[in-house]
Design a protein around this motif. Structure first.
Motif, PDB file in Angstrom:
ATOM      1  N   GLY A 184      25.368  43.976  39.922  1.00  0.00           N
ATOM      2  CA  GLY A 184      26.586  44.170  39.489  1.00  0.00           C
ATOM      3  C   GLY A 184      27.687  43.680  38.328  1.00  0.00           C
ATOM      4  O   GLY A 184      27.522  42.731  38.838  1.00  0.00           O
ATOM      5  N   ALA A 185      28.541  44.723  37.654  1.00  0.00           N
ATOM      6  CA  ALA A 185      29.896  43.601  37.632  1.00  0.00           C
ATOM      7  C   ALA A 185      31.224  44.860  37.876  1.00  0.00           C
ATOM      8  O   ALA A 185      30.704  45.724  37.703  1.00  0.00           O
ATOM      9  CB  ALA A 185      30.211  43.205  35.570  1.00  0.00           C
ATOM     10  N   HIS A 186      31.880  44.322  38.343  1.00  0.00           N
ATOM     11  CA  HIS A 186      33.488  44.431  38.624  1.00  0.00           C
ATOM     12  C   HIS A 186      34.553  44.277  37.750  1.00  0.00           C
ATOM     13  O   HIS A 186      34.688  42.890  38.125  1.00  0.00           O
ATOM     14  CB  HIS A 186      33.705  44.660  40.290  1.00  0.00           C
ATOM     15  N   ASN A 187      34.651  44.991  36.629  1.00  0.00           N
ATOM     16  CA  ASN A 187      36.173  44.365  35.887  1.00  0.00           C
ATOM     17  C   ASN A 187      37.498  45.401  36.356  1.00  0.00           C
ATOM     18  O   ASN A 187      37.782  46.394  37.009  1.00  0.00           O
ATOM     19  CB  ASN A 187      35.980  44.718  34.543  1.00  0.00           C
ATOM     20  N   ILE A 188      38.507  43.974  37.148  1.00  0.00           N
ATOM     21  CA  ILE A 188      40.121  44.076  37.913  1.00  0.00           C
ATOM     22  C   ILE A 188      40.900  43.270  37.133  1.00  0.00           C
ATOM     23  O   ILE A 188      40.705  42.205  36.772  1.00  0.00           O
ATOM     24  CB  ILE A 188      39.298  43.564  39.329  1.00  0.00           C
ATOM     25  N   ASP A 189      41.662  44.084  36.365  1.00  0.00           N
ATOM     26  CA  ASP A 189      42.596  43.957  35.718  1.00  0.00           C
ATOM     27  C   ASP A 189      42.451  43.388  34.817  1.00  0.00           C
ATOM     28  O   ASP A 189      42.532  42.018  34.199  1.00  0.00           O
ATOM     29  CB  ASP A 189      43.894  43.413  36.605  1.00  0.00           C
ATOM     30  N   SER A 190      41.846  43.405  33.642  1.00  0.00           N
ATOM     31  CA  SER A 190      40.540  42.735  32.406  1.00  0.00           C
ATOM     32  C   SER A 190      39.743  41.042  32.914  1.00  0.00           C
ATOM     33  O   SER A 190      39.792  40.657  31.653  1.00  0.00           O
ATOM     34  CB  SER A 190      41.929  42.909  31.608  1.00  0.00           C
ATOM     35  N   GLN A 191      39.387  41.001  34.328  1.00  0.00           N
ATOM     36  CA  GLN A 191      38.969  39.820  34.925  1.00  0.00           C
ATOM     37  C   GLN A 191      37.551  41.014  34.876  1.00  0.00           C
ATOM     38  O   GLN A 191      37.259  41.761  36.255  1.00  0.00           O
ATOM     39  CB  GLN A 191      39.872  39.479  35.448  1.00  0.00           C
ATOM     40  N   ASP A 192      36.740  40.074  35.307  1.00  0.00           N
ATOM     41  CA  ASP A 192      35.250  40.497  34.737  1.00  0.00           C
ATOM     42  C   ASP A 192      35.028  39.835  36.176  1.00  0.00           C
ATOM     43  O   ASP A 192      35.030  38.461  36.225  1.00  0.00           O
ATOM     44  CB  ASP A 192      34.091  40.150  33.688  1.00  0.00           C
ATOM     45  N   TYR A 193      34.221  40.411  37.226  1.00  0.00           N
ATOM     46  CA  TYR A 193      34.103  39.427  38.340  1.00  0.00           C
ATOM     47  C   TYR A 193      32.227  40.090  38.680  1.00  0.00           C
ATOM     48  O   TYR A 193      32.370  41.116  38.849  1.00  0.00           O
ATOM     49  CB  TYR A 193      34.707  40.066  40.116  1.00  0.00           C
ATOM     50  N   ILE A 194      31.947  38.413  38.864  1.00  0.00           N
ATOM     51  CA  ILE A 194      30.122  39.341  39.705  1.00  0.00           C
ATOM     52  C   ILE A 194      30.300  40.143  40.974  1.00  0.00           C
ATOM     53  O   ILE A 194      30.725  39.397  41.357  1.00  0.00           O
ATOM     54  CB  ILE A 194      28.821  38.580  39.251  1.00  0.00           C
ATOM     55  N   ILE A 195      29.550  41.232  40.816  1.00  0.00           N
ATOM     56  CA  ILE A 195      28.950  41.920  42.286  1.00  0.00           C
ATOM     57  C   ILE A 195      28.773  40.980  42.976  1.00  0.00           C
ATOM     58  O   ILE A 195      26.936  41.058  42.768  1.00  0.00           O
ATOM     59  CB  ILE A 195      29.158  43.262  42.388  1.00  0.00           C
TER      60      ILE A 195
END
Length: 292
Positions: A60-71
């Protein structure tokens, strides 16, 4: 739909109390939940508590502080109070989540070893198989202790400290920046001063004076150990907060500029474009089109 109080910058803040109804196991200080399958958070929000998520089998995808991270499988995601996030977790995902009340978190926080800013800038940490096994054991042990009618908070604290130390060990292996701050107290102090004053003070000379060194020497330290200028570090922090505020959608671009200490919103727009390659308006449109 749950009503969420707004923070000073109009970004929704959720308290730990709002998660107690859905907890798998918990007590006043800490909650345990299992992430099993598809989950979505469509609107960014903040927490007033600490969250650590151990992903086992995940996508999935996790958006933290406007930055996208692939899970991905076998990684840890950390969220400190005040960080903003949303996510799109795919079906088939298995994860374990600890939500920790702020006062209790502060008791074992020193075991994170490095400046919180470092974790906030690098919230996703890939784990070795051994580290994952250790963390899964500690998460499970905390869950079982929370189930006990006579659960011991001291034991939970000890296991939380092991989790923090293990995550820190993995972070040290992955991010050389951590080691730089650990070995150079001046740079660590500079980082903390930026967090405190970045809205009001954007000149290198201000921070150099606080550190009792020249602006030129501060710049030399940053370039030597961090490979960026002192000015870039300040601008990076301002840009992170600008993205947070723009992503919330509750302030106009002009209000965002003033919130960040810019007296002219056109100057802010030029600054933002220089840092990101797009204007604040374009960033806001892009964020609205984020796929969940």
């Amino acid at each position: 739909m749950m009503q969420i109080p707004l923070s000073y910058d109009s970004v929704p803040i959720m308290s730990i109390q709002e998660f107690r109804k859905g907890q798998l196991e918990g007590r006043t200080e800490i909650l345990f939940n299992k992430l099993d399958g598809e989950r979505h958070i469509d609107e960014s929000h903040k927490h007033d508590f600490f969250v650590i998520i151990l992903f086992d089998r995940a996508s999935g995808a996790h958006n933290i502080d406007s930055q996208d991270y692939i899970i991905r499988d076998r990684e840890v995601h950390v969220l400190f109070p005040g960080q903003m996030h949303k996510w799109n977790i795919h079906a088939g995902t298995i994860g374990y989540q600890l939500m920790v009340e702020r006062t209790f978190f502060e008791q074992f926080a020193p075991y994170f070893r490095f400046s919180f800013t470092n974790y906030q800038n690098n919230p996703v940490i890939k784990l070795t198989d051994h580290a994952f096994s250790m963390l899964k054991h500690e998460f499970t042990a905390i869950k079982e202790e929370l189930k006990a009618p006579d659960s011991l908070i001291d034991l939970i604290h000890a296991r939380a400290a092991v989790i923090a130390a293990t995550v820190s060990k993995q972070a040290a292996n992955l991010f050389n920046e951590f080691k730089v701050y650990q070995s150079n107290p001046r740079l660590a102090r500079f980082n903390m001063l930026i967090d405190e004053f970045y809205k009001e003070q954007k000149s290198v000379s201000f921070y150099a004076e606080k550190l009792h060194i020249s602006a030129n020497y501060l710049n030399v330290l940053c370039k030597k150990d961090l490979k960026v200028s002192a000015n870039q570090l300040i601008h990076q922090r301002v840009t992170i907060e600008a993205k947070r505020l723009l992503q919330s959608g509750n302030l106009t671009i002009k209000e965002t500029a003033y919130e960040l200490g810019f007296s002219d919103h056109a100057y802010f727009s030029n600054f933002f474009k220089a840092q990101t390659g797009i204007t604040p308006t374009e960033f806001r449109k892009k964020d609205k089109s984020y796929k969940h």
